[in-house]
Design an enzyme around this catalytic site. Structure first.
Site, PDB file in Angstrom:
ATOM      1  N   ARG A   1      62.004 -58.571 -54.832  1.00  0.00           N
ATOM      2  CA  ARG A   1      61.371 -59.823 -54.416  1.00  0.00           C
ATOM      3  C   ARG A   1      60.225 -60.222 -55.347  1.00  0.00           C
ATOM      4  O   ARG A   1      59.825 -61.364 -55.378  1.00  0.00           O
ATOM      5  CB  ARG A   1      60.871 -59.738 -52.972  1.00  0.00           C
ATOM      6  CG  ARG A   1      61.981 -59.953 -51.959  1.00  0.00           C
ATOM      7  CD  ARG A   1      61.487 -59.671 -50.561  1.00  0.00           C
ATOM      8  NE  ARG A   1      61.304 -58.245 -50.375  1.00  0.00           N
ATOM      9  CZ  ARG A   1      62.214 -57.426 -49.848  1.00  0.00           C
ATOM     10  NH1 ARG A   1      63.331 -57.907 -49.450  1.00  0.00           N
ATOM     11  NH2 ARG A   1      62.002 -56.150 -49.727  1.00  0.00           N
TER      12      ARG A   1
ATOM     13  N   HIS B   1      69.863 -51.837 -44.658  1.00  0.00           N
ATOM     14  CA  HIS B   1      70.258 -52.900 -45.587  1.00  0.00           C
ATOM     15  C   HIS B   1      71.427 -52.481 -46.481  1.00  0.00           C
ATOM     16  O   HIS B   1      71.705 -53.123 -47.481  1.00  0.00           O
ATOM     17  CB  HIS B   1      69.063 -53.343 -46.449  1.00  0.00           C
ATOM     18  CG  HIS B   1      68.038 -54.110 -45.666  1.00  0.00           C
ATOM     19  ND1 HIS B   1      66.767 -54.356 -46.128  1.00  0.00           N
ATOM     20  CD2 HIS B   1      68.089 -54.673 -44.435  1.00  0.00           C
ATOM     21  CE1 HIS B   1      66.097 -55.040 -45.223  1.00  0.00           C
ATOM     22  NE2 HIS B   1      66.869 -55.237 -44.175  1.00  0.00           N
TER      23      HIS B   1
ATOM     24  N   CYS C   1      89.442 -56.100 -57.235  1.00  0.00           N
ATOM     25  CA  CYS C   1      90.308 -55.050 -56.699  1.00  0.00           C
ATOM     26  C   CYS C   1      91.696 -55.152 -57.348  1.00  0.00           C
ATOM     27  O   CYS C   1      92.051 -56.178 -57.919  1.00  0.00           O
ATOM     28  CB  CYS C   1      90.412 -55.267 -55.193  1.00  0.00           C
ATOM     29  SG  CYS C   1      91.502 -54.138 -54.339  1.00  0.00           S
TER      30      CYS C   1
ATOM     31  N   CYS D   1      94.269 -55.615 -55.872  1.00  0.00           N
ATOM     32  CA  CYS D   1      94.985 -56.673 -55.145  1.00  0.00           C
ATOM     33  C   CYS D   1      94.540 -58.063 -55.595  1.00  0.00           C
ATOM     34  O   CYS D   1      95.080 -59.068 -55.156  1.00  0.00           O
ATOM     35  CB  CYS D   1      94.777 -56.524 -53.634  1.00  0.00           C
ATOM     36  SG  CYS D   1      93.214 -57.202 -53.035  1.00  0.00           S
TER      37      CYS D   1
ATOM     38  N   THR E   1      56.107 -50.339 -46.196  1.00  0.00           N
ATOM     39  CA  THR E   1      56.647 -51.656 -45.842  1.00  0.00           C
ATOM     40  C   THR E   1      55.570 -52.449 -45.116  1.00  0.00           C
ATOM     41  O   THR E   1      54.822 -51.898 -44.326  1.00  0.00           O
ATOM     42  CB  THR E   1      57.914 -51.557 -44.969  1.00  0.00           C
ATOM     43  OG1 THR E   1      58.258 -52.863 -44.497  1.00  0.00           O
ATOM     44  CG2 THR E   1      57.743 -50.639 -43.767  1.00  0.00           C
TER      45      THR E   1
HETATM   46 ZN    ZN Z   1      91.831 -55.413 -52.466  1.00  0.00          ZN
END
Ligand code: ZN
Length: 237
Positions: free
Chosen positions: A37, A118, A147, A149, A187
């Site tokens: 940040r 997070h 990927c 795919c 924090t």
């Molecule tokens: Zn995939």
């Protein structure tokens, strides 16, 4: 450093049986991981704009450039604070570390029960088929990583505009509401939902170790404004 406060803190840690650490960016700064940040963004975008779900979708390549440059630190090592929390866990005092950091340094230090609210840079999934990829896998791919795919791979990091993982929230709240001592470290509790989490604490001692003042200081039993590693090293003496 205030010796009296430090001695009181030492004593209550010694007597505590069920301690939980709740940490933020200040725990990692001593490992040379700056708070993103505080970084410069890209073009007209702030770091917060870039680390958002819509930016990821619309400018995936630029997202990954910023992400690998400012949020993934492969050479970072656990510092004295990480090691201290892991030691106390080994001794059976600490039941978990809840962290807002995504850098995996608590695990590297030896902590077993780490709740990463997070997410983590270590894991990634295909958005289409949900296939798992580790960090090394995506570092070896062209940006943006895809990927087999054809789907886009996304880090398991919670971006702005995204909700937290429900299991992680439940685990964190369970830990916070049942521990006898909660130590908030590094924090300022301004990033949602950190401040809300602390309200679930029902235990005996609420401690805050942070470099600067926070709006939560007045709710705590002990507040020390100093460098986290410095405080930890005093506690170890
Ligand atoms: Zn995939």
């Amino acid at each position: 450093m205030d010796i009296e406060k430090l001695e009181k803190l030492m004593k209550i840690i010694k007597n505590s049986k069920h301690l939980v650490f709740f940490g933020g960016a200040g725990v990692s700064t001593a490992s040379n991981i700056p708070d993103f940040r505080g970084e410069h963004g890209l073009y007209n975008y702030t770091p917060e704009d870039i680390i958002s779900h819509s930016f990821f979708k619309e400018h995936t390549k630029e997202f990954y450039e910023f992400y690998f440059d400012k949020m993934v630190y492969l050479d970072a090592l656990p510092n004295d604070a990480h090691k201290y929390f892991a030691e106390l866990e080994k001794e059976g005092k600490v039941s978990s570390v809840i962290t807002q950091n995504i850098d995996n340094l608590h695990q590297l230090a030896g902590s077993k029960n780490v709740i990463e609210i997070h997410g983590t840079i270590m894991k990634n999934h295909c958005m289409k088929c949900n296939k798992y990829y580790d960090l090394k896998d995506i570092l070896n791919k062209e940006i943006p990583p895809r990927c087999d795919c054809g789907g886009l791979i996304k880090p398991d990091v919670v971006l702005y505009e995204e909700g937290l993982n429900e299991d992680d929230i439940n685990k964190a709240l369970e830990e916070i509401s049942t521990c006898d001592m909660l130590i908030i470290v590094g924090t300022s509790l301004v990033v949602y939902p950190a401040a809300g989490f602390v309200r679930y604490f029902r235990g005996k001692y609420l401690v805050l170790l942070n470099k600067s003042e926070t709006s939560y200081d007045s709710n705590c039993d002990i507040v020390i404004h100093d460098d986290v590693c410095k405080v930890v090293n005093e506690l170890k003496k």
